[in-house]
Design an enzyme around this catalytic site. Structure first.
Site, PDB file in Angstrom:
ATOM      1  N   ARG A  40       0.916  -1.222   0.087  1.00  0.00           N
ATOM      2  CA  ARG A  40      -0.018  -0.018  -0.195  1.00  0.00           C
ATOM      3  C   ARG A  40       0.930   1.380  -0.076  1.00  0.00           C
ATOM      4  O   ARG A  40       1.836   1.503   0.680  1.00  0.00           O
ATOM      5  CB  ARG A  40      -0.903  -0.289   1.302  1.00  0.00           C
ATOM      6  CG  ARG A  40      -1.671  -1.280   1.147  1.00  0.00           C
ATOM      7  CD  ARG A  40      -2.734  -1.307   2.454  1.00  0.00           C
ATOM      8  NE  ARG A  40      -3.575  -2.538   2.358  1.00  0.00           N
ATOM      9  CZ  ARG A  40      -4.316  -2.917   2.960  1.00  0.00           C
ATOM     10  NH1 ARG A  40      -4.724  -2.344   4.266  1.00  0.00           N
ATOM     11  NH2 ARG A  40      -5.020  -4.045   2.911  1.00  0.00           N
ATOM     12  N   ARG A  69       2.121   1.458  10.369  1.00  0.00           N
ATOM     13  CA  ARG A  69       1.512   1.772   9.045  1.00  0.00           C
ATOM     14  C   ARG A  69       2.710   1.685   8.201  1.00  0.00           C
ATOM     15  O   ARG A  69       3.567   2.643   8.214  1.00  0.00           O
ATOM     16  CB  ARG A  69       0.878   3.277   8.879  1.00  0.00           C
ATOM     17  CG  ARG A  69       0.551   3.617   7.536  1.00  0.00           C
ATOM     18  CD  ARG A  69      -0.353   4.999   7.502  1.00  0.00           C
ATOM     19  NE  ARG A  69      -1.675   4.667   7.764  1.00  0.00           N
ATOM     20  CZ  ARG A  69      -2.246   4.914   8.753  1.00  0.00           C
ATOM     21  NH1 ARG A  69      -1.633   5.728   9.985  1.00  0.00           N
ATOM     22  NH2 ARG A  69      -3.565   4.697   9.228  1.00  0.00           N
ATOM     23  N   GLU A 118      -6.778  -0.520  15.104  1.00  0.00           N
ATOM     24  CA  GLU A 118      -7.383  -1.607  14.173  1.00  0.00           C
ATOM     25  C   GLU A 118      -6.668  -2.725  13.869  1.00  0.00           C
ATOM     26  O   GLU A 118      -5.486  -2.426  13.409  1.00  0.00           O
ATOM     27  CB  GLU A 118      -7.901  -0.687  12.984  1.00  0.00           C
ATOM     28  CG  GLU A 118      -8.812  -1.586  11.870  1.00  0.00           C
ATOM     29  CD  GLU A 118      -9.341  -0.749  10.694  1.00  0.00           C
ATOM     30  OE1 GLU A 118      -8.863   0.632  10.596  1.00  0.00           O
ATOM     31  OE2 GLU A 118      -9.564  -1.307   9.649  1.00  0.00           O
ATOM     32  N   SER A 121     -10.787  -6.151   9.983  1.00  0.00           N
ATOM     33  CA  SER A 121     -12.001  -5.373   9.227  1.00  0.00           C
ATOM     34  C   SER A 121     -12.880  -6.392   8.474  1.00  0.00           C
ATOM     35  O   SER A 121     -12.212  -7.023   7.558  1.00  0.00           O
ATOM     36  CB  SER A 121     -11.731  -4.082   8.338  1.00  0.00           C
ATOM     37  OG  SER A 121     -12.634  -3.655   7.779  1.00  0.00           O
ATOM     38  N   ARG A 126      -0.024  -5.364  12.496  1.00  0.00           N
ATOM     39  CA  ARG A 126      -0.960  -4.845  13.379  1.00  0.00           C
ATOM     40  C   ARG A 126      -0.919  -5.902  14.732  1.00  0.00           C
ATOM     41  O   ARG A 126      -1.014  -5.532  15.863  1.00  0.00           O
ATOM     42  CB  ARG A 126      -2.154  -4.721  12.745  1.00  0.00           C
ATOM     43  CG  ARG A 126      -2.253  -3.520  12.024  1.00  0.00           C
ATOM     44  CD  ARG A 126      -2.126  -2.053  12.537  1.00  0.00           C
ATOM     45  NE  ARG A 126      -1.952  -0.951  11.788  1.00  0.00           N
ATOM     46  CZ  ARG A 126      -3.026  -0.246  11.220  1.00  0.00           C
ATOM     47  NH1 ARG A 126      -4.255  -0.469  11.558  1.00  0.00           N
ATOM     48  NH2 ARG A 126      -2.786   0.756  10.191  1.00  0.00           N
TER      49      ARG A 126
END
Length: 453
Positions: free
Chosen positions: A290, A305, A379, A382, A421
Site C-alpha cells: 500500500r 502503518r 484497528e 475489518s 498490527r
RNA sequence: GGAGAGGUGGCUGAGCGGUCUAAAGCACCGCAUUGCUAAUGCGGCGUAGGUGUCAAAGCCUACCGGGGGUUCGAAUCCCCCCCUCUCCGCCA
C-alpha cells in the site's frame, strides 16, 4: 483489512473522468448499484446517500437514464433497418444493388453517430452511478464521524502494568525485532526487516490463523502478490491515478495487491456459478502493498502503518440473499474474534457507522485491539459484507433453478490476521516488567520458545 | 523468451464474407408412447440490454476469448492483446 479508512476504505474517486469507457479511470470501472434498482428505489437511495454523507445528483441520473433508454431503442431500430437492408443485397440486381449499398453506407453512419451519443450519455450516467455507495444494513449506526461507530462488545481487559509500558517501537528496538533503517535503505521509508523472534512470530501467526480458518471450512490459498488491473478494478480498487493506494508495475497492466481480497475475489471473475455451490469460503495468504498516499504524519512510527505486510484474508461468496451474507458476515467476525481471543489480546468490535463504511460495504465490523504503547485501540481487522455491489463489477453471478437468468452473488471479506498490527498487539500486551515479552501460549508450538528476552 | 497449434452455446464439435435468427451430438427439461429399468418420437433448452405488460407472452438489439478495423453485411478478412496446448530455450 488493516488500513487507514480515510485513504483506502473510502477509495477516493477520480478527479478526472476520461470519456472512454475502457479507460482505467472511467467510473464504470467501479463497483456499483444496479441502475434499474436505483431508478426504482430512488427515494431509498437518496436517503442512503444522505446517511453516508455522499452528494449525488439523482435527478440528473434519472434524466440521463431516460435518455439512454430512448437512445438504445433508436439505435436498435437503426441496426434492425440495416440488417434488413443488407439481407436484400445478395438478391438484388446490379442497379438496385448499388443504391442499396449506398443506403447501407448512410445507415452505418447514422448508427455510428447514435452509438457515439449513447456512449457519451453512458459515461455521464456511470459517473453518477459510480458515486452512489452500496445500500446499508438497517441496523448499521447512522453517523458521519468515525467516532459515531458503535462498539458492540469488548472482550478482555486491557492489561494493567505496574511499570511504564513500552510501545512496540521501543520493544522492537530493545529485542532487535526489526530493522527499519535497513528497510529504508533497501526499499525506502515504510519498508522494514523483521528479525529474530519477530520472524518466528510472523510465521507462527500465519500458521495459527490458517489452522483456525481451515477448521471453519475456509479453503486455503497462497495467492499471487500481483494482479492484473482489471482484477483490481473488479474488486473496486483504483489501480492508477493520483490518490491510488496501489503500486503498479510500469509498462505492464500489473499491480502489487493491497490485500488478498483482490486475488481471491478475482478467482471467480466473470463466472456463473450454480447457487448450490454457494457459499464458497476462501482464505488467502498474501503480501499486501500500500502506498499509503496522503497518510503522512499519522502514526508513522514503527510498523503500524507500512507499505508492505503479510496477511491472512478471508473471502466468501454467498447466495444473493441478505440473510445468507449476513450470517456469513457474523461467522467471519466470530472467527476473527476467536483468533484474537486465542491470542489473549483485548479487543472491541466496532459496528462501523454509515459515514465511514466506504462505497462497497453494506455493513462493516472492525476489530480494534488494545495497544498499550498507544494507550488506545488500534484497528487490527475489518470485515465487510459487500452484498452484490462488488460482484456486479466482478461479474460473478449464480444461477438458481427456480429463477430465470442469473443474479450477482454476495461477497464478503475479512481479515484473519494482518501480521504487523497483530504483532504490535502481541508485543505490547505481553510485555513484562523485566522488559521481556511472553509468547502467547497458542503461538509457542511454532515459535519454539515461551518468551523473548 | 522463441516456434507451432488452438480458443465457437453446460460439454463435444461443424461453420472460415450474405436467412448463422450458429449444424449435429451429448447432457438437461416437458409431452407422447411402450406393463418396470430402459428405449423411441416430438418439442423446448443461454446471457445481457431495450420495448411491452398489473404480471407475462411477444417483439427488437447485442454476444462465437477481449479490444479495434475493413464491408451494405463479419464467428468467418485485417491489426493489437489475453489465455490454453505442444516443442525449444532459460531458471528456483
Amino acid at each position: 483489512m488493516v488500513t487507514d479508512r480515510q485513504t483506502l476504505a473510502a477509495r477516493p474517486r477520480r478527479a478526472l473522468c476520461p470519456a472512454h469507457p475502457r479507460h482505467p479511470l472511467h467510473p464504470s470501472r467501479k463497483p456499483m448499484l444496479d441502475l434499474q434498482y436505483i431508478y426504482d428505489n430512488i427515494d431509498a437511495v437518496a436517503k442512503n446517500c444522505e446517511n453516508r454523507g455522499v452528494k449525488v445528483d439523482l435527478d440528473q441520473l434519472k434524466t440521463l437514464r431516460d435518455q439512454r433508454n430512448a437512445l438504445i431503442t433508436e439505435t436498435d431500430a437503426a441496426r434492425h433497418a440495416s440488417k434488413e437492408l443488407s439481407s436484400k443485397i445478395p438478391k438484388a440486381d446490379a442497379a438496385t444493388k448499388a443504391a442499396l449499398v449506398d443506403e447501407g453506407r448512410k445507415l452505418r453512419e447514422t448508427i455510428a453517430a447514435l452509438e457515439e451519443k449513447q456512449r457519451e450519455i453512458e459515461v455521464a450516467l456511470k459517473e453518477i452511478q459510480a458515486a452512489i455507495p452500496n445500500m446499508t444494513h438497517p441496523d448499521a449506526p447512522v453517523g458521519r464521524l468515525e467516532s459515531e461507530s458503535v462498539a458492540v462488545r469488548t472482550w478482555g481487559e486491557p492489561p494493567k502494568f505496574d511499570f511504564e509500558p513500552l510501545d512496540h517501537v521501543a520493544l522492537c528496538e530493545k529485542h532487535q525485532l526489526y530493522d527499519l533503517e535497513a528497510g529504508a535503505r533497501v526499499a525506502g521509508h515504510g519498508f522494514y526487516f523483521l528479525k529474530n523472534e519477530a520472524v518466528l512470530l510472523e510465521l507462527a501467526l500465519i500458521q495459527y490463523a490458517v489452522q483456525i480458518v481451515r477448521k471453519h471450512g475456509f479453503t486455503l490459498h497462497s495467492t499471487p502478490d500481483i494482479a492484473r488491473q482489471d482484477v483490481l478494478e473488479g474488486t473496486g480498487y483504483q489501480p492508477r491515478g493520483n490518490e491510488t493506494q496501489i503500486y503498479s508495475i510500469k509498462d505492464t497492466d500489473l499491480c502489487l495487491v493491497a490485500t488478498a481480497e483482490i486475488t481471491l475475489g478475482g478467482t471467480l471473475k466473470d463466472q456463473v456459478l450454480n447457487v448450490e455451490q454457494l457459499p464458497l469460503k476462501y482464505a488467502g495468504i498474501s503480501h499486501c502493498f500500500r502506498t499509503e498516499a496522503g497518510a503522512h504524519g499519522k502514526a508513522t512510527r514503527g510498523i503500524y502503518r507500512v507499505h508492505q505486510f503479510t496477511k491472512v484474508e478471508l473471502f466468501a461468496f454467498t447466495a444473493p440473499d441478505v440473510a445468507e451474507s449476513d450470517a456469513m458476515h457474523q461467522q467471519i467476525v466470530a472467527i476473527e474474534e476467536e483468533i484474537f481471543q486465542g491470542l489473549g489480546i483485548p479487543y472491541r468490535v466496532l459496528d462501523i457507522c454509515t459515514g465511514d463504511l466506504g462505497g462497497p460495504a453494506y455493513r462493516k465490523y472492525d476489530l480494534e485491539a488494545w495497544m498499550p504503547g498507544r494507550n488506545e485501540w488500534g484497528e487490527i481487522t475489518s470485515a465487510s459484507n459487500c452484498t452484490d455491489f462488488q460482484a456486479r463489477r466482478l461479474g460473478t453471478r449464480c444461477k438458481s433453478g427456480d429463477k430465470k437468468g442469473t443474479q450477482f452473488v454476495h461477497t464478503l471479506n475479512g481479515t484473519a490476521v494482518a501480521i504487523t498490527r497483530a504483532l504490535i498487539a502481541v508485543l505490547e500486551n505481553y510485555q513484562q516488567a523485566d522488559g521481556s515479552i511472553v509468547i502467547p501460549e497458542v503461538l509457542r508450538p511454532w515459535v519454539g520458545q515461551d518468551k523473548i528476552g
